[in-house]
Design a protein around this motif. Structure first.
Motif, PDB file in Angstrom:
ATOM      1  N   VAL A 137       0.859  -1.174   0.000  1.00 45.82           N
ATOM      2  CA  VAL A 137       0.000   0.000   0.000  1.00 45.82           C
ATOM      3  C   VAL A 137       0.898   1.228   0.000  1.00 45.82           C
ATOM      4  O   VAL A 137       1.707   1.413   0.912  1.00 45.82           O
ATOM      5  CB  VAL A 137      -0.929   0.019   1.237  1.00 45.82           C
ATOM      6  N   THR A 139       1.086   5.365  -0.121  1.00 44.45           N
ATOM      7  CA  THR A 139       0.223   6.486   0.235  1.00 44.45           C
ATOM      8  C   THR A 139       0.951   7.797  -0.041  1.00 44.45           C
ATOM      9  O   THR A 139       2.162   7.903   0.168  1.00 44.45           O
ATOM     10  CB  THR A 139      -0.139   6.402   1.734  1.00 44.45           C
ATOM     11  N   GLN A 144      -4.193   6.814  -1.913  1.00 45.53           N
ATOM     12  CA  GLN A 144      -3.579   5.520  -1.685  1.00 45.53           C
ATOM     13  C   GLN A 144      -3.702   4.651  -2.916  1.00 45.53           C
ATOM     14  O   GLN A 144      -4.695   4.734  -3.618  1.00 45.53           O
ATOM     15  CB  GLN A 144      -4.370   4.823  -0.559  1.00 45.53           C
ATOM     16  N   ARG A 145      -2.691   3.826  -3.166  1.00 43.80           N
ATOM     17  CA  ARG A 145      -2.890   2.794  -4.182  1.00 43.80           C
ATOM     18  C   ARG A 145      -2.288   1.496  -3.670  1.00 43.80           C
ATOM     19  O   ARG A 145      -1.363   1.501  -2.851  1.00 43.80           O
ATOM     20  CB  ARG A 145      -2.303   3.213  -5.536  1.00 43.80           C
ATOM     21  N   GLU A 165       5.452   9.527  -2.436  1.00 41.15           N
ATOM     22  CA  GLU A 165       4.733   8.356  -1.916  1.00 41.15           C
ATOM     23  C   GLU A 165       5.576   7.625  -0.881  1.00 41.15           C
ATOM     24  O   GLU A 165       6.800   7.579  -1.001  1.00 41.15           O
ATOM     25  CB  GLU A 165       4.463   7.364  -3.055  1.00 41.15           C
ATOM     26  N   THR A 168       2.909   2.402   3.303  1.00 39.97           N
ATOM     27  CA  THR A 168       2.266   2.473   4.623  1.00 39.97           C
ATOM     28  C   THR A 168       1.849   1.104   5.129  1.00 39.97           C
ATOM     29  O   THR A 168       1.674   0.924   6.323  1.00 39.97           O
ATOM     30  CB  THR A 168       1.040   3.400   4.586  1.00 39.97           C
TER      31      THR A 168
END
Lengths: 292, 154, 788
Positions: A137, A139, A144-145, A165, A168
């Motif tokens: 993940v 962020t 978020q992706r 980014e 997370t």
């Protein structure tokens, strides 16, 4: 033994950290456990201009079983996944690898997510993650992706994070059936990187056939290597020593080790072959409820 | 940057460069030289301290990251009288040159807090991030086990 | 046991034979040791060294202006500047000269090129990036074989040097040996490289040099195993008056030979302090320690044994090609260019041996220190013990039986070896018998015979080593001219407490305890009442220092002798106090009594008091003395080690599953400390056999230059040892002790390697060089040349 100077930022919240990373862009680097970064700085192999220390983001120091997966927060230390019940239940491969990452003191400080983001092809975690089909993940201030691990690990010390980014969370899917896994590592001593290592994962359907399989290799290519072809050979099949031997041969052929002081390439291939067989056998025994 | 670290129970403040390693902060800013430096690569553990009770290598942490945390060094082991580990290292010849000893004792302390009767292999595993060049480890293992027994006995 | 030595003192007195707890430990367990890096002086500056990134290059120019301009930088020192003080070169311990800071060329990766002096160590390190050196690269010579074949000269600055040969040397008798080989029934040969290794004590090398600009007093806090010799060398190198030089070697965090030489950093820091008038601290990083300071070994060895039809050894040949690095800097007695390698006939009785040795310069760091060994005894022991095992296997004889057949017998001592040593005492059969019994040798052989050929392979390895330690008799032994005696000064205070000052210097061996015990043994003063001082040249008598297991054989003997001198004076004082004739007095530990009236006695404490308060007319007051001991012979510790390994055929890894070490180091002064020395040495032996080495690529880049790649074992890899002892006292040492610090490092490597080769012998494997890395084992099993 003395690191170069840098600007230090110590955000008190994730939002603050993300804003700072956004602001710094390429010049900003996350400091989590620092167990790879700080030694590189001391040897003057790295000289980041800014370090954003996330050690105060204690909300991210979790290892928990969420609905569909095992979730490991960005500040979970390697030691947090050693002998952890959630890890043992959901990811036997990870449980098997955990004690062999670095040494006990480094495990107390270094983070799982930081190690994954580091993308050192000799690092252990990315093979585990590739074998079990984990996701990362990422962020940033814009959201978020979730990146499949195969897309996250780009190459030698290169991940697919965008500027601003940070990782997370790591997510490891729960097996659907009875699962087993192993991480077999050849290291020269405790604390060493792998000379070669194999992560294996088997998920068995109720009829005993393999519903999902994972095989990934450490230190034998420019990045941790998922051996999809070997995995596919196993899926849908009834496990057997012969089948494992075939998969192991494929894994050995797929890797591209270098000859160095740890041994010639053919030696490392032979180790990959042997450890893949052994790892699959261990995974199977565990999945079948036998000895792990 | 100003940092405040509680060392062996006493809050210590100093204005330091962000790049100052925790081990250098302890050794040169605070003048506590029981914490040693034996390598450049986070390999030897001579610099081991307890950070909030957990052993870490203080050469691989910036002092600024320890702001607000508690650090214990070898100087904090003795509490009026010698800690059982200090006694047992002496009684079991668990040290020779003494350079690795502070780290070994601090790792031992963290181990014994979880388990006062570790097996030989459990001790060896726990101290496997700490190098000793003199003893061959045999008596370090014995010392930690003996300290566990002493703590258990009390 | 051959002989037992029961303590004659009570435990409270703590003489020889008692495991007295170490007096030094109170400070160490409280973090109150005082190592060089712990020393902080007012106004102290910090030094960092710029090192060559390449192995062989001409220096065309150095531009340090950027570094000099950096805030906090006080000075940048280069070789050109040192030339102005005649300090650009310095002598080595083997009569060569070595660059302090390179002026003409760099000759190995990591060589010292320039130094930054700054107010802070972080700044000093930063400033190294502001020094630019223009290098013209030359062919890098990375093996001694290449060195002897090439026309490129490494030492082109040396007048008359026309090749890369550092030295040639021989021992023994070629003609007698040729005859033995001509008559041989069988010849067994072995070629082996004992690889370059590094002592790597946990504390690196360093110094704080403090030259007082007003008085000219030079005080150097130094990681030194030989502070007195270093003082003299500093006087000679720098032309400083020796009375103004004080070397203080404080607590030392391990030495193992690494802290015997003088390193360029010490000289530069001292020169900088002299020029700047401020103390200068220099402490190496681990990488600097490994790439530039004294390495050990790097011997390419060829050995052969001649055997008769009864499987008795009749002769030995050994040829050495040693890789010296860029300067011939072996720390060894000047008479012996290959150290004491000629002890290579080992524990066996035969009359013919011939040893030849040649050293070659290469583009590698200089060194050749006795890494936990008495001057190349380790290499010698390895060669003969590998050969003995190979011979047994070729004959098809049990390797223990082959050794027992060929051992020097107990009654043959003192034994004259074919290369000129006179072994003082030994009982090799006794050590072997005990070792076999302790490990259940026959049981392991049985298991080996019945093993599953597809499973883990069992191997059993033996080494029955003989060392030669305690250098040494001054007729044969000197280092740079300084004879290898050692000294002890003993002062007994009025209250019966004492202070003992020594020329040797502990680095963790526990001298503060052991040497107090020797005095306790001789005089009955409790060991805990005796303070031992070492390592301060202003306050201790001259000695050659601690290395090569010489402290107990030489410094220990000096301690006994000075105590005995004082006992003779004490006898006179006792006669005075008891109003008896000296001849009527009897000594038993701690007191003189009148023969036949044991109730009429005075204690050593009474006598000490009288020495200052009530000494007879005509006698000098006080009870103190000094003794310089020149040993009549070396001592010859020995032992038998048996190792059992299991080998994983898939990955070539091997594990020690059982190990017994029987050591005979003569009388054990402090058994606890002796055993600590042995487990430490067995571990270093294992390290070298299993993982620990320094290699170089074809360009001379050092591989294994830090603790990530120079592998030293943790507790996890280290085998578990069982220790046994026999006691065969040295007949010439005052208390029969022989020295033990290095036996296990010397003896054990061959045992480990023999075990692995034993396991693989039936698969056609006859040798694997150290370190016996998993890929080498796998390569040997699979017929793959798995170098390096």
């Amino acid at each position: 033994m003395y690191p170069p100077a840098f600007e230090y930022w110590s955000p008190k919240s994730l939002d603050e950290a993300l804003s700072k990373l956004q602001e710094l862009g390429h010049d900003g680097r996350v400091l989590a456990g620092g167990q790879s970064l700080i030694p590189m700085m001391k040897l003057r192999l790295a000289a980041p201009a800014n370090l954003v220390d996330i050690n105060n983001l204690t909300d991210l120091a979790y290892v928990r079983a969420d609905n569909g997966h095992l979730a490991i927060g960005a500040l979970a230390r390697h030691a947090d996944v050693v002998d952890n019940d959630h890890v043992k239940t959901i990811s036997p491969t990870m449980a098997s690898a955990a004690p062999w990452v670095a040494d006990p003191l480094v495990r107390n400080r270094g983070t799982v997510a930081g190690s994954i983001a580091h993308c050192d092809p000799e690092g252990d975690w990315n093979s585990v993650m590739l074998a079990v089909g984990a996701s990362v993940v990422a962020t940033s201030t814009s959201g978020q992706r979730v990146i499949p691990i195969g897309d996250f690990v780009v190459d030698f010390f290169t991940n697919s994070l965008a500027e601003g980014e940070m990782v997370t969370e790591i997510q490891i899917p729960r097996p659907t059936g009875s699962a087993g896994g192993a991480y077999l590592k050849l290291e020269r001593k405790i604390g060493d990187y792998a000379t070669a290592a194999v992560a294996t994962f088997l998920d068995l359907a109720t009829d005993g056939t393999v519903s999902n399989a994972g095989i990934a290799l450490t230190a034998v290519a420019s990045k941790n290597l998922k051996v999809t072809e070997a995995e596919q050979m196993l899926i849908g099949q009834t496990p057997s020593p012969e089948l494992f031997a075939e998969a192991a041969a494929v894994a050995a052929a797929a890797c591209d080790p270098e000859s160095d002081v740890r041994g010639p390439a053919e030696y490392k291939r032979a180790v990959i072959n042997a450890y893949t067989k052994r790892g699959l056998a261990k995974a199977l025994a565990q999945a079948q409820g036998g000895a792990s | 940057m100003k940092v405040t670290v509680t060392i062996n129970g006493t809050a210590q403040s100093a204005d330091i460069e962000s790049r100052k390693l925790l081990v250098d902060f302890i050794r040169t800013e605070l003048g506590m030289t029981g914490t040693h430096i034996g390598c450049d690569t986070t390999s030897c553990g001579a610099c081991t301290v307890l950070l909030d009770g957990t052993p870490i290598k203080s050469c691989t942490m910036f002092a600024v990251s320890a702001d607000g945390h508690e650090v214990q060094t070898v100087e904090g082991l003795k509490n009026g009288e010698l800690h059982p580990l200090q006694v047992s290292f002496k009684e079991n010849h668990g040290l020779q040159c003494g350079f690795c000893t502070p780290g070994m004792m601090l790792v031992g302390k963290a181990l014994l807090e979880k388990n006062t009767s570790p097996t030989d292999d459990e001790v060896r595993w726990a101290i496997s991030g700490n190098l000793c060049r003199c003893t061959g480890y045999t008596n370090i293992v014995k010392s930690i086990q003996a300290a566990g027994a002493a703590i258990e006995g009390n | 046991m051959t002989t037992t030595h029961d303590p004659i003192t009570t435990f409270e007195v703590g003489g020889v034979g008692h495991s007295v707890l170490r007096k030094e430990d109170d400070r160490f367990v409280q973090g109150a040791g005082n190592y060089v890096d712990d020393i902080v002086l007012k106004g102290m500056l910090h030094m960092a060294i710029l090192r060559s990134p390449v192995a062989h290059a001409r220096i065309l120019g150095i531009d340090a202006s950027e570094a000099e301009a950096m805030e906090g930088v006080v000075a940048v020192v280069t070789g050109a500047m040192l030339e102005g003080y005649n300090l650009a070169w310095m002598p080595t311990l083997s009569g060569d000269t070595q660059a302090v800071l390179a002026t003409d060329k760099v000759r190995y990766q990591g060589q010292e090129v320039a130094a930054v002096i700054a107010t802070d160590p972080y700044i000093a390190k930063d400033a190294l990036a502001g020094i630019f050196v223009d290098y013209e690269e030359l062919e890098a010579i990375t093996t001694p074989q290449q060195s002897l074949a090439t026309e490129t000269l490494i030492r082109d600055e040396k007048e008359g040097q026309t090749d890369n040969v550092a030295y040639t040397w021989e021992a023994g008798d070629a003609a007698i040996t040729d005859a033995a080989f001509a008559a041989a029934h069988r010849v067994v040969s072995l070629e082996s490289h004992y690889p370059r290794s590094h002592p790597s004590p946990l504390e690196t090398c360093g110094c704080v040099s403090d030259v007082n600009p007003i008085t000219g007093q030079v005080t150097i806090y130094l990681t030194s195993q030989a502070p007195h010799a270093h003082r003299t060398l500093f006087a000679l190198v720098a032309g400083l008056p020796e009375e103004k030089i004080r070397i203080i070697s404080p607590d030392i965090g391990g030495g193992f030979g690494n802290k015997v030489p003088i390193y360029p950093g010490y000289v530069v820091a001292t020169a900088a302090s002299l020029v700047l008038g401020k103390p200068v601290k220099w402490v190496e990083s681990r990488s600097e320690n490994i790439i530039s300071t004294g390495f050990g070994r790097d011997y390419h060895m060829t050995g052969s044994l001649a055997l008769d039809e009864d499987n008795r050894i009749t002769g030995m040949r050994a040829a050495i090609l040693s890789d010296q690095g860029a300067f011939f800097a072996d720390a060894q007695p000047s008479k012996f260019k290959a150290g004491l390698f000629h002890i290579c006939t080992g524990s066996y009785d035969f009359g013919a041996a011939h040893v030849t040795a040649k050293g070659a310069f290469t583009n590698k760091a200089p060194g050749g220190v006795a890494y936990r060994c008495s001057f190349r005894v380790t290499e010698a022991s390895y060669l003969i013990e590998r050969l003995a095992d190979k011979a047994a296997h070729e004959i098809g004889m049990d390797p223990t039986e082959f050794r027992e057949l060929n051992f020097i017998k107990k009654e043959q001592f003192p034994y004259h070896s074919p290369t000129g040593f006179v072994y003082d005492s030994g009982d090799y059969h006794g050590a072997m018998t005990l070792a076999k019994e302790m490990i259940d040798y026959d049981g392991w052989r049985e298991k080996q015979r019945n093993q599953d050929p597809d499973g883990k392979l069992i191997g059993i390895g033996i080494a029955s080593f003989t060392e030669v330690v305690g250098a040494g008799p001054s007729k044969d032994y000197d280092i740079v001219g300084l004879k290898m005696f050692d000294s002890a000064e003993l002062r007994i205070h009025p209250t019966g407490k004492a202070i003992l000052k020594l020329g040797v210097k502990s680095q963790g061996q526990g001298h503060e305890t052991t040497f107090a015990q020797i005095v306790a043994e001789e005089l009955g003063i409790p060991a805990n009442d005796i303070k031992v001082i070492e390592g301060d040249t202003d306050n201790t008598p001259y000695g050659l220092g601690t290395y090569a297991s010489r402290s107990t054989p030489v410094g220990g003997a000096a301690t006994s002798m000075v105590a005995r001198k004082l006992r003779e004076k004490a006898r006179k004082l006792a006669a005075h106090l008891l109003e008896a004739s000296e001849d009527d007095l009897e000594w038993e530990v701690g007191k003189f009594s009148v023969k036949g009236s044991p109730e009429s006695f005075v204690t050593i404490q009474d006598i000490a008091f009288a020495a200052y308060t009530n000494h007879p007319e005509g006698m000098e007051a006080g009870l103190e003395g000094v003794h310089y001991y020149d040993p009549p012979n070396m001592t010859y510790p020995f032992g038998t080690y048996i190792v059992v390994v299991e080998i994983d055929q898939d990955d070539g890894t091997w594990e020690v599953v059982d190990m017994v070490a029987v050591d005979d180091c003569g009388v054990r002064i402090n058994p606890m400390i002796v055993e600590g020395q042995i487990t430490g040495g067995l571990t270093e032996g294992f390290a070298k056999a299993n993982m620990q080495w320094i290699s170089f690529d074809d360009n001379g880049n050092c591989i294994g230059s830090n603790f990530m790649d120079y592998l030293v074992p943790t507790a996890w890899e280290t085998p578990k040892f069982k220790l046994g002892e026999t006691v065969t006292p040295s007949p010439h040492h005052p208390i029969g002790a022989k020295g033990v610090g290095e036996s296990a490092t010397v003896g054990s490597p061959a045992a480990y390697v023999n075990a692995v080769v034993d396991a693989l012998w039936s698969r056609g494997v006859t040798n694997i060089d150290m370190p016996v890395l998993p890929h080498r084992v796998w390569g040997a099993l699979n017929g793959v040349d798995a170098k390096p």
